[in-house]
Design a protein around this motif. Structure first.
Motif, mmCIF file in Angstrom:
data_model
loop_
_atom_site.group_PDB
_atom_site.id
_atom_site.type_symbol
_atom_site.label_atom_id
_atom_site.label_comp_id
_atom_site.label_asym_id
_atom_site.label_seq_id
_atom_site.Cartn_x
_atom_site.Cartn_y
_atom_site.Cartn_z
ATOM 1 N N SER A 56 0.825 -1.209 0.000
ATOM 2 C CA SER A 56 0.000 0.000 0.000
ATOM 3 C C SER A 56 0.860 1.260 0.000
ATOM 4 C CB SER A 56 -0.949 0.003 1.196
ATOM 5 O OG SER A 56 -0.222 -0.055 2.405
ATOM 6 N N ALA A 57 2.034 1.222 0.607
ATOM 7 C CA ALA A 57 2.938 2.384 0.593
ATOM 8 C C ALA A 57 3.368 2.699 -0.840
ATOM 9 C CB ALA A 57 4.155 2.125 1.471
ATOM 10 N N GLY A 58 3.580 1.668 -1.645
ATOM 11 C CA GLY A 58 3.937 1.868 -3.049
ATOM 12 C C GLY A 58 2.777 2.437 -3.844
ATOM 13 N N MET A 59 1.565 1.946 -3.571
ATOM 14 C CA MET A 59 0.396 2.479 -4.264
ATOM 15 C C MET A 59 0.149 3.930 -3.878
ATOM 16 S SD MET A 59 -2.230 -0.741 -4.499
ATOM 17 C CE MET A 59 -1.895 -1.542 -2.936
ATOM 18 N N ARG A 82 -3.148 -6.583 -10.382
ATOM 19 C CA ARG A 82 -4.276 -6.987 -9.534
ATOM 20 C C ARG A 82 -4.477 -6.060 -8.331
ATOM 21 N NH1 ARG A 82 -9.124 -8.480 -9.689
ATOM 22 N NH2 ARG A 82 -9.783 -9.868 -8.042
ATOM 23 N N PRO A 83 -3.417 -5.684 -7.577
ATOM 24 C CA PRO A 83 -3.631 -4.736 -6.470
ATOM 25 C C PRO A 83 -4.155 -3.377 -6.949
ATOM 26 C CG PRO A 83 -1.490 -5.791 -6.245
ATOM 27 C CD PRO A 83 -2.046 -6.190 -7.578
ATOM 28 N N LEU A 84 -3.710 -2.947 -8.131
ATOM 29 C CA LEU A 84 -4.201 -1.676 -8.671
ATOM 30 C C LEU A 84 -5.674 -1.777 -9.055
ATOM 31 C CD1 LEU A 84 -1.151 -0.619 -10.895
ATOM 32 C CD2 LEU A 84 -1.718 0.163 -8.582
ATOM 33 N N THR A 122 -7.937 -1.870 -5.795
ATOM 34 C CA THR A 122 -8.057 -0.555 -5.151
ATOM 35 C C THR A 122 -8.636 0.495 -6.107
ATOM 36 O OG1 THR A 122 -5.764 -0.070 -5.715
ATOM 37 C CG2 THR A 122 -6.191 -0.965 -3.514
ATOM 38 N N ARG A 123 -8.993 0.060 -7.303
ATOM 39 C CA ARG A 123 -9.574 0.918 -8.345
ATOM 40 C C ARG A 123 -8.619 2.021 -8.806
ATOM 41 N NH1 ARG A 123 -15.506 0.371 -9.039
ATOM 42 N NH2 ARG A 123 -15.032 2.093 -10.407
ATOM 43 N N VAL A 179 -2.514 2.866 -17.104
ATOM 44 C CA VAL A 179 -1.782 1.625 -16.900
ATOM 45 C C VAL A 179 -1.600 0.908 -18.230
ATOM 46 C CG1 VAL A 179 -1.740 -0.584 -15.685
ATOM 47 C CG2 VAL A 179 -2.687 1.438 -14.560
ATOM 48 N N PHE A 180 -0.383 0.419 -18.470
ATOM 49 C CA PHE A 180 -0.032 -0.273 -19.707
ATOM 50 C C PHE A 180 0.582 -1.626 -19.366
ATOM 51 C CE2 PHE A 180 -0.151 4.179 -20.573
ATOM 52 C CZ PHE A 180 -0.697 4.284 -21.859
ATOM 53 N N PRO A 181 0.421 -2.641 -20.240
ATOM 54 C CA PRO A 181 0.936 -3.976 -19.927
ATOM 55 C C PRO A 181 2.448 -4.135 -20.112
ATOM 56 C CG PRO A 181 -0.175 -3.993 -22.042
ATOM 57 C CD PRO A 181 -0.379 -2.627 -21.449
#
Length: 129
Positions: free
Chosen positions: A75-78, A105-107, A110-111, A118-120
């Motif tokens: 979560s600190a990174g997000m 998945r975490p992104l 958390t929406r 975001v790109f693959p």
């Protein structure tokens, strides 16, 4: 501990490391790329924030935060990603590379995918599509 990654060549800046991961900054044409590896956790998140601020001061057209080398996204990174999105200078676009259960998945949960571009892959992020 700061060091330069010799594998990146010209346009490389000192890397920021923690015991669990690292952030390296490189320039590529009109983009600055922040490559994050290992675990983007409480130890590494401030280092990413610092290098993002440094990248933003260069006022590139694009800043890419590449999370494809992550083992863990805390979560600190997000929180740093959200802060970077809100602090990106006018005229600069922030793009995030994330794919799979460790990063995308975490992104999604958390929406943040609604807020971030975001790109693959890194090549897709640099191309913008």
């Amino acid at each position: 501990m700061a060091q330069t990654d010799p594998s990146i060549g010209d346009g490389a800046f000192p890397a920021a490391e923690s015991s669990a991961g690292s952030v390296a900054m490189t320039e590529s044409d009109a983009a600055v790329i922040l490559t994050v590896t290992g675990a983007l956790d409480l130890a590494l998140a401030p280092k990413l924030q610092h290098l993002f601020e440094r990248a933003a001061r260069l006022r590139p057209a694009v800043v890419v935060i590449d999370l494809s080398g992550l083992d863990f996204l805390a979560s600190a990174g997000m929180a740093v990603l959200v802060r970077a999105h809100r602090q990106v200078p006018r005229g600069t676009e922030l793009r995030v590379v994330a794919e799979g259960r460790r990063t995308l998945r975490p992104l999604e949960l958390t929406r943040l995918t609604d807020e971030l571009s975001v790109f693959p892959t890194l090549s897709a992020a640099l191309a913008g599509g």
